[in-house]
Scaffold this motif. Structure first.
Motif, mmCIF file in Angstrom:
data_model
loop_
_atom_site.group_PDB
_atom_site.id
_atom_site.type_symbol
_atom_site.label_atom_id
_atom_site.label_comp_id
_atom_site.label_asym_id
_atom_site.label_seq_id
_atom_site.Cartn_x
_atom_site.Cartn_y
_atom_site.Cartn_z
ATOM 1 N N TYR A 185 -10.423 31.790 10.668
ATOM 2 C CA TYR A 185 -9.409 32.249 11.815
ATOM 3 C C TYR A 185 -8.626 30.892 12.253
ATOM 4 O O TYR A 185 -7.246 30.990 12.249
ATOM 5 N N TYR A 187 -5.741 30.346 9.891
ATOM 6 C CA TYR A 187 -4.725 31.220 9.754
ATOM 7 C C TYR A 187 -3.777 30.813 11.298
ATOM 8 O O TYR A 187 -2.486 30.691 10.938
ATOM 9 N N VAL A 193 -15.549 35.248 9.854
ATOM 10 C CA VAL A 193 -14.014 35.228 10.034
ATOM 11 C C VAL A 193 -13.636 34.261 10.909
ATOM 12 O O VAL A 193 -12.692 33.568 11.008
ATOM 13 N N ALA A 194 -14.738 33.653 11.839
ATOM 14 C CA ALA A 194 -14.391 32.469 12.622
ATOM 15 C C ALA A 194 -14.369 31.178 12.138
ATOM 16 O O ALA A 194 -13.548 30.240 12.617
ATOM 17 N N VAL A 202 -0.829 35.416 15.792
ATOM 18 C CA VAL A 202 -1.848 35.773 14.640
ATOM 19 C C VAL A 202 -2.889 36.783 15.458
ATOM 20 O O VAL A 202 -3.359 37.800 14.582
ATOM 21 N N ASP A 203 -3.287 36.602 16.600
ATOM 22 C CA ASP A 203 -4.126 37.778 17.271
ATOM 23 C C ASP A 203 -3.385 39.074 17.198
ATOM 24 O O ASP A 203 -4.087 40.107 17.068
ATOM 25 N N THR A 240 -3.621 40.567 13.976
ATOM 26 C CA THR A 240 -5.099 40.889 13.696
ATOM 27 C C THR A 240 -5.419 42.299 14.461
ATOM 28 O O THR A 240 -6.216 42.958 13.891
ATOM 29 N N LEU A 266 -15.184 36.896 16.973
ATOM 30 C CA LEU A 266 -15.099 35.728 16.390
ATOM 31 C C LEU A 266 -16.338 34.670 16.649
ATOM 32 O O LEU A 266 -16.571 33.961 16.264
#
Length: 116
Positions: A15, A18, A11-12, A32-33, A36, A51
């Motif tokens: 991310y 994004y 995901v990191a 974005v955080d 999520t 992450l």
């Protein structure tokens, strides 16, 4: 059947894309955080840890503390496929996140993105 490549992707690694997508359209990484966290139930500390650890997408969604029941209200097309029609649960969760980031980048209000 072999797992889709994205399931094993960190995901990191995705991310930052994004965040870049959101920032190019005048939105923020914090938004974005928030999206999520809303989707997965992770706290900011838990999200940061996932992450940092390089957790893959499959594990990220399987370990999510509380997938938001309102995520089923997310509809529309992402990557040419309607998110509500995706049958594989993990793929659908990944595409929900993609769709939310798209909505953010398109300027949609956070209240509407978070289905409130």
């Amino acid at each position: 059947m072999a797992k889709h490549k994205i399931y094993t992707m960190s995901v990191a690694k995705v991310y930052p894309h994004y965040i870049t997508k959101a920032e190019k359209k005048g939105r923020s990484g914090e938004e974005v955080d928030e999206i999520t966290r809303w989707l997965t139930g992770y706290s900011q500390e838990q999200l940061d840890k996932q992450l940092e650890q390089g957790t893959d997408f499959e594990t990220f969604f399987e370990a999510a503390p509380a997938l938001n029941p309102s995520r089923k209200m997310i509809t529309g097309v992402i990557c040419g496929v309607r998110v509500e029609d995706i049958e594989e649960p993990i793929m659908q969760e990944i595409r929900y996140l993609d769709k939310l980031v798209d909505e953010l980048a398109k300027g949609k209000a956070m209240k509407k993105i978070l289905r409130s």
